[in-house]
Design an enzyme around this catalytic site. Structure first.
Site, PDB file in Angstrom:
ATOM      1  N   LEU A  19     -64.742  59.895   3.483  1.00  0.00           N
ATOM      2  CA  LEU A  19     -63.663  60.878   3.458  1.00  0.00           C
ATOM      3  C   LEU A  19     -64.151  62.240   3.933  1.00  0.00           C
ATOM      4  O   LEU A  19     -63.440  62.971   4.622  1.00  0.00           O
ATOM      5  CB  LEU A  19     -63.081  61.007   2.046  1.00  0.00           C
ATOM      6  CG  LEU A  19     -62.326  59.790   1.517  1.00  0.00           C
ATOM      7  CD1 LEU A  19     -61.799  60.070   0.117  1.00  0.00           C
ATOM      8  CD2 LEU A  19     -61.181  59.409   2.442  1.00  0.00           C
ATOM      9  N   PRO A  22     -61.573  66.053   7.675  1.00  0.00           N
ATOM     10  CA  PRO A  22     -61.474  67.259   8.514  1.00  0.00           C
ATOM     11  C   PRO A  22     -61.089  66.943   9.959  1.00  0.00           C
ATOM     12  O   PRO A  22     -60.622  67.827  10.674  1.00  0.00           O
ATOM     13  CB  PRO A  22     -62.888  67.847   8.450  1.00  0.00           C
ATOM     14  CG  PRO A  22     -63.540  67.204   7.270  1.00  0.00           C
ATOM     15  CD  PRO A  22     -62.938  65.840   7.198  1.00  0.00           C
ATOM     16  N   PHE A  59     -69.755  59.283   2.652  1.00  0.00           N
ATOM     17  CA  PHE A  59     -69.090  60.360   3.389  1.00  0.00           C
ATOM     18  C   PHE A  59     -67.894  59.855   4.183  1.00  0.00           C
ATOM     19  O   PHE A  59     -67.515  60.463   5.185  1.00  0.00           O
ATOM     20  CB  PHE A  59     -70.069  61.047   4.342  1.00  0.00           C
ATOM     21  CG  PHE A  59     -70.949  62.078   3.681  1.00  0.00           C
ATOM     22  CD1 PHE A  59     -70.945  62.238   2.312  1.00  0.00           C
ATOM     23  CD2 PHE A  59     -71.786  62.885   4.431  1.00  0.00           C
ATOM     24  CE1 PHE A  59     -71.758  63.175   1.698  1.00  0.00           C
ATOM     25  CE2 PHE A  59     -72.601  63.831   3.829  1.00  0.00           C
ATOM     26  CZ  PHE A  59     -72.585  63.978   2.460  1.00  0.00           C
ATOM     27  N   TYR A  75     -79.882  63.905  -6.918  1.00  0.00           N
ATOM     28  CA  TYR A  75     -78.580  64.545  -7.074  1.00  0.00           C
ATOM     29  C   TYR A  75     -78.675  65.444  -8.305  1.00  0.00           C
ATOM     30  O   TYR A  75     -78.674  64.959  -9.432  1.00  0.00           O
ATOM     31  CB  TYR A  75     -77.467  63.523  -7.313  1.00  0.00           C
ATOM     32  CG  TYR A  75     -77.098  62.671  -6.132  1.00  0.00           C
ATOM     33  CD1 TYR A  75     -77.545  62.946  -4.850  1.00  0.00           C
ATOM     34  CD2 TYR A  75     -76.264  61.568  -6.295  1.00  0.00           C
ATOM     35  CE1 TYR A  75     -77.183  62.155  -3.775  1.00  0.00           C
ATOM     36  CE2 TYR A  75     -75.890  60.774  -5.221  1.00  0.00           C
ATOM     37  CZ  TYR A  75     -76.364  61.072  -3.967  1.00  0.00           C
ATOM     38  OH  TYR A  75     -75.996  60.275  -2.906  1.00  0.00           O
TER      39      TYR A  75
END
Length: 293
Positions: free
Chosen positions: A224, A229, A222, A64
């Site tokens: 949310l 969407p 992931f 990251y």
């Protein structure tokens, strides 16, 4: 079971009790999960707020940034609270063009572990997930054997897996004790799980069932990103009923879906962090859960 806490590696000699609401650091990086955060001060503030709010499970990875979130964690929180679990991942890397590549050969995994140990200023990593990334040419079993070898050496306390199919999870459990599973899972992402950085899909509910049967926490990533969407009017209805946001109901649903789920919502906004945190206080009724089923 205390529904506010979850036990990791409960059958081992070194069980970890953590609050059943953690924090994922991926969003603390710059655009494209690359480079320094847009607001470094706010990123450090969020990490410190994790501790003051009672969160004691933080998820990170040396790819990251690159290595941005690990450096932020060390800067904000070292020396670490005794009960803090910093969970990292290995198995992937980034190319200069910011693309994601497998980094899953035994020597690659060892390099990643040493890098995490150095940046996080630790002598042993409490929990490490081996992340499956599409395109690797090393057999899954070989990578897992390398992980358990480093556990025997004392570099890793507990081994977990990430982005795995039911078959891979069963293979891993046959090699050694699996402490946690980190897979894509959420209200809108239950029946199949997209293999991150690739197009393959894998069963989400089936993996959760294996986790529940073996008392292995499932850490959804992931949750949310995938759910928000995909507008679901049922979520909107329950959100209005509880005077909550749709994101909060998505998180509350995870907490009520199974006592073996440990959500780790990530954000780079302190305001959104506080909003996510309040989701843990929402009590969904049986009727609510049946409506959202």
């Amino acid at each position: 079971m205390n529904t506010n806490e979850i036990t990791i590696a409960g059958k081992s000699n070194h069980p970890l009790n953590v609050k059943r609401f953690g924090y994922g650091t991926m969003r603390l990086t710059g655009e494209g999960i690359w480079g320094e955060p847009a607001n470094r001060g706010e990123a450090l503030q969020i990490l410190k707020r994790c501790i003051s709010s009672g969160i004691n499970f933080i998820d990170t990875a040396d790819y990251y940034g690159e290595d941005v979130t690990n450096r932020l964690i060390a800067e904000a929180l070292y020396p670490y609270p005794e009960d803090l679990v910093v969970c990292t991942k290995v198995g992937g890397a980034r190319k200069p063009d910011k693309s994601w590549i497998p980094f899953n050969r035994p020597e690659n995994l060892r390099t990643s572990i040493e890098n995490n140990l150095s940046t996080l200023k630790q002598e042993q990593i409490t929990l490490v997930h081996f992340r499956v990334i599409a395109g690797g040419d090393v057999p899954f079993k070989e990578s897992m054997q390398a992980m358990f070898e480093m556990q025997k050496e004392g570099k890793i306390l507990h081994v977990g897996v990430s982005n795995v199919s039911p078959d891979e999870l069963n293979t891993a459990m046959a090699i050694g004790d699996i402490a946690t599973v980190e897979n894509m899972y959420g209200h809108a992402q239950r029946n199949s799980v997209q293999l991150m950085y690739g197009g393959e899909t894998r069963g989400g509910e089936e993996v959760l069932a294996i986790c529940e049967e073996n008392q292995i926490p499932l850490i959804p990533y992931f949750s949310l990103f995938q759910s928000m969407p995909k507008k679901d009017e049922r979520i909107s209805v329950i959100a209005r009923k509880h005077g909550a946001t749709e994101a909060q109901i998505n998180l509350a649903w995870l907490l009520h879906r199974s006592p073996w789920i440990l959500p780790i919502p990530g954000t780079s906004s302190l305001l959104h962090f506080e909003e996510n945190l309040r989701a843990a206080d929402i009590q969904l009724s049986e009727e609510d859960m049946q409506f959202l089923a």
